[in-house]
Every structure is written in structure tokens, then in C-alpha cells.
Enzyme design. Sequence first.
Site: not given
Length: 524
Positions: A59, A92-93, A385
Amino acid sequence: MAMQIFGENATEEKAENARLSSFVGALALGDLVKSTLGPKGMNKILQSGSTGDINVTNDGATILKAIQLDNAAAKILVNISKVQDDEVGDGTTSVTVLASELLREAEKLIQQKIHPQTIVEGYRIASRAALKALEAAAVDNRGDQQKFREDLFNIARTTLSSKVLSQDKDYFANLAVDAVLRLKGSVELEHIQIIKKVGGKLTDSYLDEGFILDKTIAVNSPKRIENAKILIANTSMDTDKIKIFGARLKVDGTGKLAELERAEREKMKAKVDAIASHGINVFVNRQLIYNYPESLLAEKGIMVIEHADFEGVERLSLVTGGEIASTFDRPDLVKLGQCELIEEIMIGEDKLIKFSGVSAGEACTVVLRGSTNQMVDEAERSLHDALSVLSQTVKETRTVLGGGCSEMLMSCAIEEEARGIKGKKALAVEAFAKALREIPTILADNAGFDSSELVSKLRAAHFEGQNETGLDMEHGTIGSMRQLGVTESYKLKRQVVLSATEAAEMIIRVDNILRAAPRKREAV
């Protein structure tokens, strides 16, 4: 000779060097999380320096939060990933990787002596064109309940496919969709509680209607109560020993001591009577309850649950509709919580308390099982998520296609736009399109496929108007994302492009980095 205007501990990095160190930091960070992107992404082990605790995760936000950085530009990227996590919960990545690719392209342009402001202008034009194309491609199935549920299911599957739960993504996607649909459109993820219990395997996890508290019921209390009226309290129930503010008492005989103790007991008894006068049959306290008050309450047939730590109490009050009380003089003003049934259940080796039929009907608990602590923790992050994205999608119902399809779509739209732009800005616009194409490239690289061949095929397909084409990561080919059901939230994709563009702009404009040591205290 250069003038020294800074103090001895302050340093300044000027134009070229400042820009270089910004870019180097941001690119290094992008490269670090790049390999975790997509369904075939790799994991990272994070080991805490002080405690030696291990986390295994892919994550983006979790990885970036854990690293201590000294580079200013890299910190900006960490912040955008945090904002992405808070706003949407996933992506997020992607946002970090896109920002770092935009900077990689900008660095090349600066080496060609193109001014940073020109690059920023080009990036702005490009991001406007990209978002316009993204919005045009978004589909909204809000009107059709059946299709909308399918959309949600596909979004959950797509989100989970890049996480540890990817093996059982259908199972967990269903679980997440059920949990979010119970919320009936609210974004209160507080209502969905996640309990982690090591043991069993991932698919032993399940969604339980109602609320589970990780505590046990007191010894003499009834173990099952129907139609519960619950008083939730935060009060001390441990005064059957002398504790008058830690005072020291001198008494001239044990008789006096016994009297004092009796007075304390009387006070306690009065407090228990006051509590019982609320007409309750369940008493939940945040603090400890000693044996004497516990047995008094049990005699009155009241179920006692003690030491329900703060989150437990807060959540319980939210879910059962009761208020947390600390004084009991005015029963008419206290709002009691309600639920249909309270009973003890077993999960693995442990006893827990389950509240069924709570007044906030949308509340539910996900019980996560797994073989190790790290596995269960990562499963919780993955599920978080998915739940976040779903709850956002229930509000903003538009969806777009995943698998690199949306990125390629935006990239092609930007290249169309670039044709009509005069001057050096056009180079920056094209660079933005190139950075977007890096996302499908990285997706393919992480899976071990030939990215240059796949991405050029994908680009050709989009230019031929097959704008539902994306990467089929199972077979290493390109295919229709609509048929494969690879769906993502429009809000998520939009936020990724917006945040990455803004962060990249901010870093491109840097021309000086000033570091100053904090002032030392003057000795008086």
C-alpha cells in the site's frame, strides 16, 4: 569572492543544484513504490528501527508514511499520497508514480534549456485536456440498481486485485459491497468495524450484521439478553477500597477502618442503585468494575461489560444510539442505547460479545482471519482501501475503466490537443502524455510482460478508436476492460491526475533550497 550572508549552519542550494536535488529525491521515491503498482505488484517489508516490528505491505501510503526522508521534494510526494489516502482511500501508489514520472519528463525538458514556467504552462493545458477526456469517458449507472451494484462489485475487485486479497478478490469484493450498501449512502465508515483475529485462512473472514465488541461478559452476569436497553458509561466503579485521593488516614482502631469501608460500600451501593434506576439490563463501562459493584449489578439481572476501551465505547454509542454518561442523577436526561440481542460468540479461541439488531441498522462488523499478524494487518489495509473507494463511489457514482485504459485515453487526448499548440509549450504537453503512458508501462513491467510491445499496441488501439482497450494482466495481452469488468472510480482517477499535476508543478518551480539550523537558545 562570494559574500557570506547566511549564518554558519544555514546552507543554500541554488538553481541547477536545487532543481537537481528536488528531482533526484522525487524520482527515487517514485522508483521505490513503482514496483508495487498494479495486480502483479511486489510487496515491501517495513521494519521499524526502534521496535523491530515488521509490516509487509504494498500500500503506497503505508510504505511512504514509514520512511524517514530528508529530501524536501520527496516529502511533498509523501504528502500527496497521504491526501489521496484521506480523500479517496486508494490510488496512493498511482499518484506518487505519476507525479514522479511528470518530474522525470520535466527534467529532460529542463536539460534542453526549456524554462520551468513554460513546462508548468504546458502541464496545465495537458491536465485540462486529460480531465476533459476522462469525464467524457465516465459512465454513470446510478439509475439502474442492478448495474450499479455490478459497478461497485467490479470496482472492489479491481481495487483488491493489486492487494494481498487478490486470490480471493470475488469473495472480498462481495463482502465489501455488502458492507458499504448497508450504509445506505452514508460515508460513515465508522459504522463498519473490522476485527482482526489470527487463525484460520483469509476466506474464513466474514461479514457479521451487527456490532462485535472484543471483550468478555463479567463472571456472574447473564450471558444472553434480548431486547437490551444499554447504558454506556465512563465512570469509576472501583471504590470499594479506600482511595480518598491517595490520602493517608490515621484511625485509632480497626472498628473505625471498618466504618470507613462501610461508608465507601454504601456510596458504591447508592451509585449502583442510581445506575439501575435507568431501567436498563446492560451496563457497559469504559473503566474497570470491581467485584462488589459487579455482583450488585448481577443480582439485579444486569449484564455487565467492563473496560470496553475508548474506541469500543465510542463506536457502541454511535451504533446503538446511546449517549456516554458519567453521572447518574438524572435518568430522564440520559439517552439509552438499544439492540435486539446481546450474546457471547466464539471466534477461533476467543470469546467476544455480539450486539445484533442495533438501532443504526447499517452497522456491521467484518471479522478478518489469516495465518499471521502481518497477513491480517495487510488484509485490513486492503479492505480499508476497497471500502473507502466504494463509499466514495456511492456518492460520486461515475466510473471509468482501469487496466491502463483511462491513462492511455487521456494520453491520446493530450496528444490530439498538442497538435494545435505553438511554441515550446507543445513539448511540455507531449511530455505529460508520455508520463501518463508510463503507468500502463509499469503495470506491464511489474507482471514481467514486454511493456514496450504491449503499450504500443494499446496506443494504436486507442488511436483507432477502441477506447475501451486496456491491459489484460492475466494473459499478457490487450483486451476490452468493459468485458473484463476492470472498473475504477472516476473520482479516484480524477484525484490522481489533479494531485500529481499540482505536486509536480510545485516542485518544478523550485529554484532555491534554503536550510537553516534552528536558533540556539541564548544563555541568559
